[in-house]
Design an enzyme around this catalytic site. Structure first.
Site, PDB file in Angstrom:
ATOM      1  N   VAL A 222     -56.873  35.901  64.409  1.00  0.00           N
ATOM      2  CA  VAL A 222     -56.200  36.196  63.160  1.00  0.00           C
ATOM      3  C   VAL A 222     -55.288  34.796  63.001  1.00  0.00           C
ATOM      4  CG1 VAL A 222     -54.577  36.770  61.161  1.00  0.00           C
ATOM      5  CG2 VAL A 222     -55.838  38.032  62.346  1.00  0.00           C
ATOM      6  N   CYS A 223     -54.982  33.960  62.479  1.00  0.00           N
ATOM      7  CA  CYS A 223     -54.616  32.728  62.116  1.00  0.00           C
ATOM      8  C   CYS A 223     -54.139  31.659  63.308  1.00  0.00           C
ATOM      9  CB  CYS A 223     -53.218  32.702  61.650  1.00  0.00           C
ATOM     10  SG  CYS A 223     -52.280  31.488  60.323  1.00  0.00           S
ATOM     11  N   ALA A 224     -53.326  31.359  63.737  1.00  0.00           N
ATOM     12  CA  ALA A 224     -52.766  30.689  65.192  1.00  0.00           C
ATOM     13  C   ALA A 224     -53.656  31.094  66.111  1.00  0.00           C
ATOM     14  CB  ALA A 224     -51.036  30.521  65.300  1.00  0.00           C
TER      15      ALA A 224
END
Length: 303
Positions: free
Chosen positions: A105-107
């Site tokens: 998720v994300c970074a």
């Protein structure tokens, strides 16, 4: 029992973690065999929102049915953020090599990149980090402005709330769209979709409308998409004529017919089975086709 292992790094965003965790916890509450583990290189991890989290330092034994997910963290750039040490990176590589699925998720996509799992694959991350992800991992293909991507058991999502979409998609391809829709309803979240991107599940792409009649028909198709479902049966279930159902369905889903919607669910499920080692013939038969010829035609139509 399938394990969902969350790899927590310092500064982890709570929603990156809590969104997918709630999806799988809700699925477990509905009777599916999921258990959650939270692993970190230190027992106490401070979240981006300041809440301290207690994690285990000991990795459980995993098999291909398990999932490792890396939530994102707060940092102005990927390089300024935390990086997992050698053991977590090797765990990610080994799990994928052994047939398991890894996700971010994300970074968290940066952790998959450091493990070498983005090379030659499609991926995504938060829109503020897409340029850096592409520059840092030039062998990856960064897909911009989508909720999530899947490529050879490597699943990445854009950021924050998109982790919920990713987790619902994984439930949909593994257990069917009806179960994913039930989890979404229990969580009181809107069914999300990518819109134009084919990586998003068919259920996620075509459920963001307000037509109750079409939703009822879609729920029936979701639950029985491997079976023959004549238009007359679907229309009778909704209490409308075949012509009315076709018109309402096309208006709500951007031009799809009930048959095309059912075929999209079958194709999505078949591709999931193939990616996990099934032959095209066996995958085609499991989703309701007589043989792989229709599967090939549908794949060619959507490519």
């Amino acid at each position: 029992m399938s394990r969902i292992v969350f790899l927590l790094l310092p500064g982890v965003h709570l929603l990156d973690l809590a969104g997918p965790a709630q999806v799988f916890t809700t699925a477990a509450d509905l009777g599916l065999p999921y258990t959650l583990d939270h692993i970190a290189e230190q027992e106490l991890v401070t979240s981006a929102q300041g809440l301290p989290l207690v994690a285990s330092r000991h990795w459980p034994e995993l098999d291909p049915s398990d999932l490792i997910m890396v939530p994102g963290w707060r940092a102005p750039t990927l390089r300024a953020g935390p990086e997992p040490g050698p053991e977590p990176l090797e765990r990610l590589r080994a799990h994928h090599t052994g047939g398991g699925t890894v996700a971010s998720v994300c970074a968290g996509a940066a952790a998959l990149g450091l493990a070498g799992l983005l090379d030659g694959r499609r991926c995504t991350t938060h829109h503020d980090l897409q340029d850096e992800l592409a520059a840092r991992f030039p062998r990856a293909t960064v897909v911009r402005d989508v909720l999530f991507t899947t490529d050879d058991r490597v699943v990445t999502s854009a950021g924050i709330a998109s982790g919920i979409d990713l987790a619902l998609h994984l439930l949909s391809v593994r257990h069917g769209p009806a179960l994913a829709a039930q989890v979404a309803r229990n969580m009181v979240v809107y069914i999300r979709r990518n819109g134009h991107e084919p990586q998003a599940g068919a259920m996620l792409r075509h459920r963001s409308h307000l037509d109750d009649t079409v939703h009822r028909v879609q729920s029936l198709i979701d639950a029985r998409f491997t079976e023959p479902l004549p238009l007359g049966v679907l229309a009778a279930s909704a209490g409308v004529s075949e012509r009315t159902l076709t018109r309402l369905f096309g208006r709500a889903t951007g031009g799809l017919t009930p048959l095309r919607y059912q075929q999209a669910l079958r194709l999505e499920r078949a591709e999931h089975l193939i990616s996990h080692g099934a032959t095209r013939e066996s995958a085609a038969r499991e989703v309701g086709f007589d043989d792989a010829r229709m599967l090939r035609r549908l794949r060619a139509r959507t490519s």
